[in-house]
Enzyme design. Structure first.
Site, PDB file in Angstrom:
ATOM      1  N   ARG A 196       0.833  -1.217   0.000  1.00 54.60           N
ATOM      2  CA  ARG A 196       0.000   0.000   0.000  1.00 54.60           C
ATOM      3  C   ARG A 196       0.860   1.257   0.000  1.00 54.60           C
ATOM      4  NH1 ARG A 196      -4.556   0.750   4.563  1.00 54.60           N
ATOM      5  NH2 ARG A 196      -2.745   1.197   5.862  1.00 54.60           N
ATOM      6  N   LYS A 244      -2.614   7.165   1.422  1.00 55.67           N
ATOM      7  CA  LYS A 244      -2.404   7.437   2.852  1.00 55.67           C
ATOM      8  C   LYS A 244      -1.310   8.500   2.936  1.00 55.67           C
ATOM      9  CE  LYS A 244      -2.086   4.726   7.118  1.00 55.67           C
ATOM     10  NZ  LYS A 244      -3.091   5.427   7.903  1.00 55.67           N
TER      11      LYS A 244
HETATM   12  N1  PXG Z   1      -9.309   5.058   7.353  1.00 57.91           N
HETATM   13  C1  PXG Z   1      -8.393   6.012   7.573  1.00 57.91           C
HETATM   14  C2  PXG Z   1      -8.644   7.383   7.116  1.00 57.91           C
HETATM   15  C3  PXG Z   1      -7.187   5.685   8.214  1.00 57.91           C
HETATM   16  O1  PXG Z   1      -6.257   6.614   8.422  1.00 57.91           O
HETATM   17  C4  PXG Z   1      -7.984   3.399   8.427  1.00 57.91           C
HETATM   18  C5  PXG Z   1      -9.133   3.792   7.752  1.00 57.91           C
HETATM   19  C6  PXG Z   1      -7.786   1.967   8.786  1.00 57.91           C
HETATM   20  O2  PXG Z   1      -6.837   1.373   7.922  1.00 57.91           O
HETATM   21  P1  PXG Z   1      -5.892   0.174   8.382  1.00 57.91           P
HETATM   22  O3  PXG Z   1      -5.119  -0.157   7.163  1.00 57.91           O
HETATM   23  O4  PXG Z   1      -5.050   0.691   9.517  1.00 57.91           O
HETATM   24  O5  PXG Z   1      -6.792  -0.907   8.809  1.00 57.91           O
HETATM   25  C7  PXG Z   1      -6.983   4.365   8.663  1.00 57.91           C
HETATM   26  C8  PXG Z   1      -5.729   3.980   9.371  1.00 57.91           C
HETATM   27  C9  PXG Z   1      -2.915   6.976  13.842  1.00 57.91           C
HETATM   28  C10 PXG Z   1      -3.143   5.863  12.934  1.00 57.91           C
HETATM   29  O6  PXG Z   1      -1.835   7.007  14.444  1.00 57.91           O
HETATM   30  C11 PXG Z   1      -4.023   5.984  11.872  1.00 57.91           C
HETATM   31  C12 PXG Z   1      -4.218   4.909  11.047  1.00 57.91           C
HETATM   32  C13 PXG Z   1      -3.557   3.756  11.268  1.00 57.91           C
HETATM   33  C14 PXG Z   1      -2.671   3.658  12.318  1.00 57.91           C
HETATM   34  C15 PXG Z   1      -2.469   4.712  13.167  1.00 57.91           C
HETATM   35  O7  PXG Z   1      -3.806   7.808  13.996  1.00 57.91           O
HETATM   36  N2  PXG Z   1      -5.113   5.049  10.027  1.00 57.91           N
END
Ligand code: PXG
Length: 290
Positions: A50, A149
């Protein structure tokens, strides 16, 4: 704490990035957040894939191979004897001048931090958590695709401020057309009459790795999972609602905009999915220690 920065492992106080770095000046870069469970990097390949896809979309050429990125993830954990925690891997456009043009940024900046993660309180996994809908809409996929991301999370931060002001831990975001998209750092699922629904990627969401993992688990244990557009009406009237994310894992939602969801606690299917997720998380992944 050892931090990987552009080829070296340095102490935190020496991990310095230029004020001319376009990651800082313009949010011009990409990142990944990855969990480490029991000395194993969870869904390592998926996160690396990703990261490279996001970098490709914004035309940053990561100056490393995927194997080298994996080695950095492993070594950063090893150097910090991290058995359990969180890795942040970041690639910025690099140091440039005060203009927008990436042409002035010859080399991307790459750093990796392996540390603790701040989690939701444990009791919320039993009771569920209240969320609100933010007035801030999720970025439109035809403008800046939420599948990237990127280091520019302003859109989500503005929604998170609304959650903070409402005294709840998360905010649900709708897309430009008012269709339910995702939360500020989590994907969203609802359950109605035993069927699990989650918004499709094209509504403008991050293709969450926990989301895919939970879809696979749910199908494996026999549930029907449908990726389908839905509105707030469907959320308010769901039997269960839960969020997925690297940080949250699978967390139940007990109310949305003060409408109680189901029985107002963690529903039975959410509980089962959380238990199954824990089983997968503790036995899957790239080993940090031999
Ligand atoms: N939507 C958004 C906008 C995200 O930023 C997810 C969904 C979930 O995706 P994953 O691949 O993690 O299942 C995210 C993930 C943080 C932090 O420190 C943010 C994320 C992941 C890890 C830590 O705020 N975002």
């Amino acid at each position: 704490m050892y931090i990987y920065l552009d080829g070296d492992y340095v102490q935190e106080q020496d991990a310095k990035v230029s004020v001319f770095d376009h990651g800082l000046l313009y949010g011009d870069g990409v990142f990944e957040g990855i969990r480490v469970y029991d000395g194993k990097i969870f869904k390592c390949k998926e996160h690396i894939d990703r990261l490279f896809e996001a970098a490709k979309a914004i035309m940053i050429e990561i100056p490393l191979t995927k194997t080298e990125v994996e080695e950095i993830l492993v070594t950063t954990c090893k150097k910090n004897t991290l058995q359990k925690g969180y890795i942040r891997f970041v690639v910025t456009r690099g140091k440039g001048d005060l203009g927008l043009s990436p042409d002035k940024c010859p080399t991307p900046t790459v750093f990796c931090i392996a540390s603790d993660i701040s989690l939701y309180p444990a009791q919320m996994y039993e009771t569920g958590m209240p969320i609100i809908t933010a007035s801030q809409r999720r970025n439109k996929a035809t403008i800046v695709d939420p599948q990237i991301k990127s280091l520019n999370y302003l859109n989500n931060i503005l929604a998170k401020i609304e959650a903070n002001q409402a005294g709840v831990p998360e905010a649900l975001m709708l897309n430009h057309d008012g269709i339910v998209a995702e939360c500020t750092a989590d994907n969203v699922f609802i359950i109605k009459k035993g069927v699990i629904y989650t918004p499709p990627i094209h509504v403008g969401i991050l293709d969450g790795i926990t989301r895919s993992t939970v879809i696979d688990i749910a199908r494996k244990v026999g549930y029907t999972v449908v990726e389908k557009e839905f509105t707030l009406f469907n959320v308010y009237n769901a039997d269960e609602c839960f969020l997925t994310g690297t940080g949250a894992e699978v967390i139940p939602v007990n109310s949305v905009d003060r409408r109680i969801i189901g029985e107002g606690v963690c529903g039975p299917i959410t509980k089962q999915l959380l238990e199954e997720f824990h089983k997968v998380a503790s036995c899957d992944g790239v080993a940090v220690f031999e």
